[in-house]
Design a protein around this motif. Structure first.
Motif, mmCIF file in Angstrom:
data_model
loop_
_atom_site.group_PDB
_atom_site.id
_atom_site.type_symbol
_atom_site.label_atom_id
_atom_site.label_comp_id
_atom_site.label_asym_id
_atom_site.label_seq_id
_atom_site.Cartn_x
_atom_site.Cartn_y
_atom_site.Cartn_z
ATOM 1 N N GLY A 202 0.165 -1.380 -0.301
ATOM 2 C CA GLY A 202 -0.411 -0.125 0.014
ATOM 3 C C GLY A 202 0.914 0.864 -0.382
ATOM 4 N N LYS A 203 2.161 1.348 0.463
ATOM 5 C CA LYS A 203 2.599 2.157 0.339
ATOM 6 C C LYS A 203 3.032 3.261 -1.072
ATOM 7 N N PHE A 205 0.915 3.184 -3.095
ATOM 8 C CA PHE A 205 0.103 4.962 -3.634
ATOM 9 C C PHE A 205 0.159 6.080 -3.731
ATOM 10 N N GLU A 206 1.093 6.477 -2.457
ATOM 11 C CA GLU A 206 1.720 7.911 -2.062
ATOM 12 C C GLU A 206 2.862 8.709 -2.663
ATOM 13 N N VAL A 207 4.103 7.479 -3.208
ATOM 14 C CA VAL A 207 5.086 7.941 -4.204
ATOM 15 C C VAL A 207 4.454 9.105 -4.976
ATOM 16 N N GLU A 208 5.100 10.051 -5.419
ATOM 17 C CA GLU A 208 5.096 11.164 -6.358
ATOM 18 C C GLU A 208 5.424 11.331 -7.453
ATOM 19 N N LYS A 211 2.895 8.393 -8.835
ATOM 20 C CA LYS A 211 1.090 9.192 -9.619
ATOM 21 C C LYS A 211 1.073 9.469 -10.550
ATOM 22 N N THR A 220 -3.955 3.129 -13.253
ATOM 23 C CA THR A 220 -3.661 3.149 -12.480
ATOM 24 C C THR A 220 -2.540 2.680 -11.392
ATOM 25 N N CYS A 271 11.220 3.207 -1.368
ATOM 26 C CA CYS A 271 10.396 3.876 -1.345
ATOM 27 C C CYS A 271 8.332 3.167 -0.998
ATOM 28 N N CYS A 272 8.866 1.778 -0.619
ATOM 29 C CA CYS A 272 7.420 0.766 -0.190
ATOM 30 C C CYS A 272 7.783 -0.414 0.880
#
Length: 283
Positions: A202-203, A205-208, A211, A220, A271-272
């Protein structure tokens, strides 16, 4: 790879569907049963569980209730940490088969190489376990055998006594966590790499940067992660209990990532989060 039913071929000739449905942290009971049924309805034909997940009985029930022929479904489970050693492995396998309510398992893995219970004699314990695995394989009870979370020195130790080289190593592979030494070792020894937690628990999904890639490809972040695994020739095991997400995670065959973006994702170091060091775990 063009669909969920396309396959990798293991070194013993067994074919394994290219995306698996992961069930780690899926609650036992109705949730696990329904998520497996949903995955199979949506076209998945590869289900991954483990004794340590505590949901094997529900996974087996979901497979039965799906109405899909057993021979069309590839099922994986794993030996839990306290059960290493020859006799314990044979007994644990029978319990797994009872919970799953299956006659044959498609893939059985040693879940971790160096559990705390066996920390001072893990090589000996693994050798006994692998002997049991080989006997079950040769008896036709398991179609393929492998390992999980093993690093090169663990595999080297196993091969001192093994007659059969593991067919699979399931390890954490996700954006920024690429385990290059283990990946290179497995590829040299024709051991297929399976990617657990391909979405970084899940981590991701916050990585710019992720995105931005999702926007670039009009996909997605989860789809970018699964596609990245396939383009690295890893077999991803995405997990969800929501039918819409289960479907989303499989819709990855209508686009490709550029090599530049494949490399960008690999280099998002940390990042994760990092995987557990299998020689320092407390379980």
């Amino acid at each position: 790879m063009n669909s969920l039913t396309d396959t990798f071929t293991l070194h013993n000739g067994v074919k394994i569907p290219c995306i698996g449905f992961g069930t780690w942290q899926t609650p036992d009971g109705k949730t696990a049963v329904q998520s497996v049924k949903d995955a199979l309805e949506l076209g998945y034909r590869h289900i991954d569980t483990a004794a340590a997940y505590g949901n094997e009985e529900s996974i087996g029930k979901g497979i039965k209730e799906s109405g899909i022929k057993r021979e069309e479904i590839f099922v994986t489970s794993k030996l839990q940490n306290p059960e290493h050693g020859y006799e314990s492995t044979l007994a644990a396998f029978e319990e797994t088969m009872k919970r799953l309510d299956l006659e044959c398992l498609d893939l059985y893995l040693i879940h971790w190489p160096n559990p705390i219970k066996f920390r001072d004699h893990w090589e000996e314990a693994n050798a006994g376990t692998w002997k049991a695995f080989e006997e079950l394989y040769e008896a036709g009870r398991i179609k393929s055998i492998g390992i999980s979370n093993f690093r090169p020195h663990h595999i080297d130790a196993l091969l001192k006594t093994a007659k059969i080289v593991p067919m699979v190593n399931q390890i954490k592979l996700c954006p920024g966590e690429t385990q290059p030494e283990t990946v290179e070792y497995c590829r040299k020894n024709n051991i297929l790499l399976e990617a657990y937690s391909p979405l970084g628990t899940g981590k991701v999904f916050e990585v710019e940067e992720m995105k931005a890639l999702a926007q670039k490809y009009n996909k997605t972040i989860a789809q970018i992660c699964v596609r990245w695994c396939l383009e690295n020739e890893y077999l991803p095991l995405p997990k969800s209990v929501h039918k819409s997400r289960i479907e989303e995670n499989a819709r990855v065959f209508d686009f490709k990532l550029s090599q530049e973006d494949v490399d960008l994702i690999a280099n998002l170091t940390g990042c994760c989060g990092k995987t557990h060091d299998p020689d320092k775990t407390n379980f």
